[in-house]
Every structure is written in structure tokens, then in C-alpha cells.
Design a protein around this motif. Structure first.
Motif, PDB file in Angstrom:
ATOM      1  N   HIS A   1      -9.597 -12.110   0.317  1.00 23.07           N
ATOM      2  CA  HIS A   1      -9.826 -10.638   0.461  1.00 23.07           C
ATOM      3  C   HIS A   1     -11.421 -10.573   0.672  1.00 23.07           C
ATOM      4  O   HIS A   1     -12.346 -11.312   0.133  1.00 23.07           O
TER       5      HIS A   1
ATOM      6  N   ARG B   1     -13.227 -10.419   9.480  1.00 28.47           N
ATOM      7  CA  ARG B   1     -12.275 -10.109   9.867  1.00 28.47           C
ATOM      8  C   ARG B   1     -10.952 -10.857   9.493  1.00 28.47           C
ATOM      9  O   ARG B   1     -11.274 -11.877   8.315  1.00 28.47           O
ATOM     10  N   ARG B   2      -9.632 -10.375   9.592  1.00 29.75           N
ATOM     11  CA  ARG B   2      -8.577 -11.093   8.993  1.00 29.75           C
ATOM     12  C   ARG B   2      -8.301 -12.525   9.952  1.00 29.75           C
ATOM     13  O   ARG B   2      -8.518 -12.695  10.779  1.00 29.75           O
TER      14      ARG B   2
ATOM     15  N   THR C   1     -13.841  -3.550  10.259  1.00 31.54           N
ATOM     16  CA  THR C   1     -13.131  -2.534   9.829  1.00 31.54           C
ATOM     17  C   THR C   1     -12.064  -2.582   8.646  1.00 31.54           C
ATOM     18  O   THR C   1     -11.206  -3.614   8.792  1.00 31.54           O
ATOM     19  N   PRO C   2     -12.213  -1.972   7.762  1.00 29.92           N
ATOM     20  CA  PRO C   2     -11.427  -2.096   6.711  1.00 29.92           C
ATOM     21  C   PRO C   2      -9.992  -1.780   7.030  1.00 29.92           C
ATOM     22  O   PRO C   2      -9.542  -0.962   7.802  1.00 29.92           O
ATOM     23  N   ASP C   3      -8.749  -2.607   6.362  1.00 31.71           N
ATOM     24  CA  ASP C   3      -7.485  -2.383   6.677  1.00 31.71           C
ATOM     25  C   ASP C   3      -6.662  -2.049   5.352  1.00 31.71           C
ATOM     26  O   ASP C   3      -5.299  -1.707   5.768  1.00 31.71           O
TER      27      ASP C   3
ATOM     28  N   GLU D   1      -5.605  -3.822   3.073  1.00 31.23           N
ATOM     29  CA  GLU D   1      -4.906  -4.812   2.647  1.00 31.23           C
ATOM     30  C   GLU D   1      -5.814  -6.222   2.371  1.00 31.23           C
ATOM     31  O   GLU D   1      -5.514  -6.642   0.972  1.00 31.23           O
ATOM     32  N   ARG D   2      -6.576  -6.563   3.140  1.00 32.94           N
ATOM     33  CA  ARG D   2      -7.355  -7.680   3.039  1.00 32.94           C
ATOM     34  C   ARG D   2      -8.655  -7.458   3.113  1.00 32.94           C
ATOM     35  O   ARG D   2      -9.759  -7.908   2.405  1.00 32.94           O
TER      36      ARG D   2
ATOM     37  N   GLN E   1     -10.227   1.240  -1.822  1.00 36.44           N
ATOM     38  CA  GLN E   1      -8.918   0.651  -1.536  1.00 36.44           C
ATOM     39  C   GLN E   1      -8.543  -0.434  -2.572  1.00 36.44           C
ATOM     40  O   GLN E   1      -7.606  -0.762  -2.260  1.00 36.44           O
TER      41      GLN E   1
END
Ligand SMILES: Cc1cc2nc3c(=O)[nH]c(=O)nc-3n(C[C@H](O)[C@H](O)[C@H](O)COP(=O)(O)OP(=O)(O)OC[C@H]3O[C@@H](n4cnc5c(N)ncnc54)[C@H](O)[C@@H]3O)c2cc1C
Length: 477
Positions: A278, A258-259, A171-173, A175-176, A182
Motif C-alpha cells: 500500500h 501506481r498500482r 491518483t489515490p484509488d 484501495e492501495r 481513506q
């Protein structure tokens, strides 16, 4: 008595929508465009224009990188007052240490996109097109609503575009973990960028960020990058990617992203993982066709949600046309624009030629670029088309040598007996500009003899196009 003006309502202000609006206005229709974000659409604001602006900068960086090969030596670092003055004047204080100024690159991209959007808005206003900012939906054929307001239309055009597909476990956030829309919102150059997906968008971003200084890992689920393109061309680009230091993971489907505490982790189908700062997800596009009232308008969509259209952009519902990415015909701005124009010519009773996909010129803006038009090698290999093929490497072209590059080729396809040019592939810097010569030949059904007898400048890359045509000439018995 004069006829009442035809009423056209267009949902979506991207190239599919605004180019249609310009044609309809020219034909004296009363035109309304409904757009919820900004004129020019995703094409201008987030996709095509921003990515090509980024690539303008990354190409310059790649040229600087290669400059020493052409005999350019950069002087020692300017420091202090001299460096500050050069920077203030908009130049690099020290070319030898050129590095990407990410905030400046991204703000230039945003400014340019907004300026382009304003130009589209001004053009529509000048042509007398009404623009309504809001979300449009079809109430029934002939009626479109924006909020509580209903608009009657003789013809409706759906041109709502598409959005990046995301994976359930990635899932894109913003930020990363990023989509292509984005990537310009972060304030730094990704140090280690993992690009998931090696289609056109993935390959373009991987190429650009590698040139800008990111360490790029490209995750490709297929054997090689750009699996749907000319294989010879894709192999040249993949080879260049690897030589420039990119890690290309072939046959490596991403299973999750995932982050982590300091970056991102991407899971691979073979059980391995890739780590970076990223992750950019480029795994296709999905049409924006839900919540549009298409069911009540009896407009058919296919299993993936794309609006079904014929070659003059008609949908299944009388008086409702569709153009652009929401139809999934070929996700290019030029195709969207042509579908939109054709829809209006047809709806307003003009003579119109149905869409001919065989004549579309397309480019992948990697370093080097890949430009194609007409039939493909696949068509020839599968026997769909009988053609003679010639492929000339650019390494022997004098101009290519002078410019310091050797990666690339010109490929031409010609019909067996008549010698009519059926298509071509060019892999070269600025192939997007060079392909016009082949496009003209395809469009005008020129023979290889006619192309071969055309003057090309010496020295020039286009000289390889006429040379390829010469090689395809069949000697007289
Ligand atoms: C990263 C990237 C790079 C690309 N680069 C190129 C390139 O170099 N060359 C090229 O030819 N193509 C390129 N493309 C493809 C190109 O951007 C699309 O083909 C083009 O944008 C399609 O135009 P469109 O009018 O169908 O849709 P869009 O440009 O997406 O416009 C649709 C508009 O409809 C609006 N909309 C949607 N629903 C509604 C609603 N209900 N009411 C009101 N408005 C609505 C949206 O806000 C949007 O503004 C690229 C795509 C991507 C993702």
C-alpha cells in the motif's frame, strides 16, 4: 427597546466553525451552521480524532513490544476455549503473539469519530444553534445560500477547512493508493506501507503503522524526517524509526505512485523505485475555498487559495471572517478554534486579544512524541531572538530509566538578561501532556528562576523541566 439579535452564518462545522458558533450563541446571537458532511468537521471525522485513536492503539502495541525490557514475561499461548473466551471478553487471548486486529481497530476509530461528532451536534443543539446540512456559498457579503435557500447575515464566517493534496502522477484509488482520509476504509493492516511525505502527518502514520506491525518505508524529499521541526527532535525520532526497523529514504522525492498486479510501486527522483502493498500519500493540504462564491463576496485569497485574514480573523470583505485550515495560518484544530472564537468576539463587539501564534503548543504524535511551544531553535540560530538554550537528555532522568526509555530530551529557551521563558521542546512519551508546564511559563512570562523554584514530583519527567530551568539560572555577581 432591546437590540435585534445579531445574525451569524457559519459555513463549515469543524473546530473553526463549531467553536465560533458556541461563542456566538453564548453572546446571544442567532447562529446558523451550514455543514455538508458531519459536525466536528474533518477534524473529528477523518483527520485529528481518527489518527489519534489509531495512535492510542499503536502506542499500546509499542509498549507491549518493550515490555520484556521491564521484566515482563508472557506465558505460552492460550489456545482453544481459553483463547476464545479471552477474545470474547475483549482481551488478547495471548499477549506474546499480540497482533493488530485491523478491522476492529478501524471500526473502533469510525465509531469513536461518529460518537464525537454526535457530541458536537448535541452541544450545538443545546446552545440553540441552527444546523443546516448542505453546501453553503457566499452570494455577496451579508447573504449566504444553501441550495435555493438564501440566508441573511450580519456576519459570515468561512470555516471550510482543507483536503489532502494529491500528486498528478499518484491518483489515490482508496484501495492501495490512499490519502490519510481513506486509510481506515481498507479492511487489513498494510503489510508493506510506503508513506510518501515526512512532514507531521507522514511521520505520525509511519510511526503508528510500524508499531502495529507493518513494514514501513518513509519517503522523504528532504535530508531528514520532519524538516520543519526542531532538528534535534527530528533526529531523535528518525533514529528511533530506523532502530525499530523502518526504512527511511532521505532526499528521495516521489515522482509517481501506481498500482502493480499485487501492490504498489513508487518512483523516486533518483530513478529508483520502492515497492509495497500500500502507499499512503501525505504531501500537504489544499484549502477548500473554490466554488464558495468568494469572488462575488470580494473575499481575497492568496496564490495557493487560502483566505487572507488578519489577526482577528477579518477577511478583505466587511462582515466576512474566516477561520481554520482554509486560512492556512497554522493547520491545527486548536488554532482553528481560537481563530473562530476571536472572529465572533470581534464581530459581536467584545474585547478581544488578536491571535498570538507564538504561544501555540503543538505536538507531533510519533513514538516518542515531540511537543513544542514558543520560540524555536531556528529563531535563535538565525538571530531572530536572543536566547539562552539548554537541552537535557532524558536518559539521565530516573523516571525515564524506570519506564525503560532513553530517547528524548527537554529543551528550554530563555531571554538573555531577564531569564523569561520563551519556549521549549520536549521529546518524550506523552510530551503532549508535559508541555503544559512550559506553555504556562511562556503564557505567564515566568522566569527560569520561578520555574526552577517550582516543586516537581520526584521521580518525574517534569523534574527535567525544572532542572533545565535551574541550569539556565544566571548566578548573582
Ligand atoms: C491526519 C491529520 C491529523 C491531524 N491531527 C491533528 C492533531 O492531532 N491536532 C491538531 O490540532 N490538529 C490536527 N490536524 C489538523 C486539524 O484536523 C485541522 O487543523 C482542523 O480540522 C481544522 O479545522 P477547520 O474547522 O478549519 O476544518 P475542518 O475540520 O476540515 O472542517 C471544515 C468543515 O467544513 C465543511 N465544508 C467545507 N466546505 C463546505 C461548504 N461549502 N458548505 C458546508 N460545509 C463545508 C467540511 O465538510 C468540513 O466538515 C490533523 C490533520 C490531519 C490531516
Amino acid at each position: 427597546m432591546s437590540q435585534p439579535r445579531a445574525r451569524i452564518v457559519i459555513i463549515g462545522g469543524g473546530p473553526g466553525g463549531y467553536e465560533a458558533a458556541l461563542v456566538a450563541a453564548q453572546l446571544d446571537a442567532k447562529v446558523t451552521v451550514i455543514e455538508e458532511d458531519g459536525l466536528g468537521g474533518a477534524c473529528v471525522l477523518t483527520d485529528c480524532v481518527p489518527s489519534k485513536t489509531l495512535i492510542a492503539t499503536s502506542s499500546m502495541m509499542a509498549d507491549l513490544e518493550d515490555a520484556h525490557g521491564l521484566g515482563i514475561r508472557f506465558d505460552a499461548a492460550e489456545t482453544g476455549v481459553a483463547a476464545a473466551a479471552a477474545s470474547q471478553a475483549g482481551g488478547f487471548p495471548n499477549v506474546r503473539h499480540a497482533s493488530a486486529d485491523a478491522p476492529r481497530i478501524y471500526s473502533r476509530i469510525r465509531d469513536l469519530a461518529h460518537a464525537q461528532s454526535s457530541d458536537v451536534a448535541a452541544r450545538l443543539a443545546a446552545e440553540g444553534v441552527d444546523v443546516i446540512i448542505g453546501r453553503g456559498r457566499l452570494v455577496r457579503p451579508g447573504v449566504v445560500a444553501v441550495g435555493e435557500t438564501e440566508l441573511a447575515a450580519d456576519t459570515v464566517l468561512i470555516a471550510t477547512g482543507a483536503r489532502p493534496r494529491v500528486l498528478a502522477d499518484a491518483t489515490p484509488d482508496g484501495e492501495r493508493l490512499l490519502t490519510s482520509r481513506q486509510i481506515y476504509d481498507i479492511d487489513e493492516l498494510p503489510r508493506e506501507l510506503i508513506v510518501v511525505g515526512s512532514g507531521v502527518t507522514g511521520a505520525e502514520f509511519a510511526s503508528a503503522f510500524q508499531a502495529l506491525g507493518s513494514q514501513v518505508t518513509l519517503v522523504s524529499s528532504r535530508e531528514h524526517v520532519l524538516p520543519n521541526e526542531d532538528t534535534d527532535a527530528a533526529m531523535v525520532v528518525e533514529d528511533v524509526f530506523r532502530r525499530r526497523g523502518m526504512t527511511v529514504l532521505g532526499r528521495s522525492r516521489a515522482t509517481f505512485a501506481r498500482r502493480t498486479s499485487d501492490g504498489v510501486e513508487v518512483g523516486l527522483a533518483d530513478g529508483g523505485t520502492a515497492h509495497g502493498s500500500h502507499c499512503l500519500l501525505t504531501v500537504g493540504m489544499v484549502p477548500l475555498t473554490s466554488e464558495l462564491g468568494l469572488e462575488s463576496g470580494k473575499v481575497e485569497v492568496d496564490q495557493r487559495g487560502f483566505v487572507t485574514v488578519d489577526r482577528v480573523s477579518r477577511t478583505s470583505a466587511p462582515g466576512v471572517y474566516a477561520a481554520g485550515d482554509c486560512t492556512g495560518v497554522w493547520m491545527l484544530a486548536s488554532v482553528a478554534a481560537m481563530q473562530g472564537r476571536i472572529a465572533m468576539w470581534h464581530a459581536l463587539g467584545e474585547a478581544v486579544r488578536p491571535l498570538r501564534l507564538g504561544h501555540v503548543a503543538a505536538t507531533i504524535f510519533t513514538e516518542p512524541e515531540i511537543a513544542t511551544v514558543g520560540v524555536s531553535q531556528q529563531d535563535v540560530d538565525r538571530g531572530v531572538v536572543s536566547a539562552r538554550v539548554v537541552k537535557l537528555p532524558l536518559a539521565t532522568n530516573a523516571r525515564a530509566k524506570m519506564d525503560g526509555f532513553g530517547d528524548g530530551f527537554v529543551k528550554l529557551f530563555a531571554r538573555l538578561n531577564s531569564g523569561t521563558v520563551l519556549g521549549g521542546v520536549i521529546v518524550a512519551p506523552r510530551a503532549s501532556e508535559l508541555i503544559l508546564a512550559v506553555s504556562l511559563a511562556v503564557e505567564q512570562q515566568l522566569t527560569v528562576d520561578q520555574v526552577a523554584q517550582t516543586f516537581a514530583v520526584y521521580p518525574s519527567l517534569t523534574g527535567s523541566i525544572t532542572e533545565a530551568a535551574r541550569k539556565l539560572m544566571v548566578p548573582m555577581e
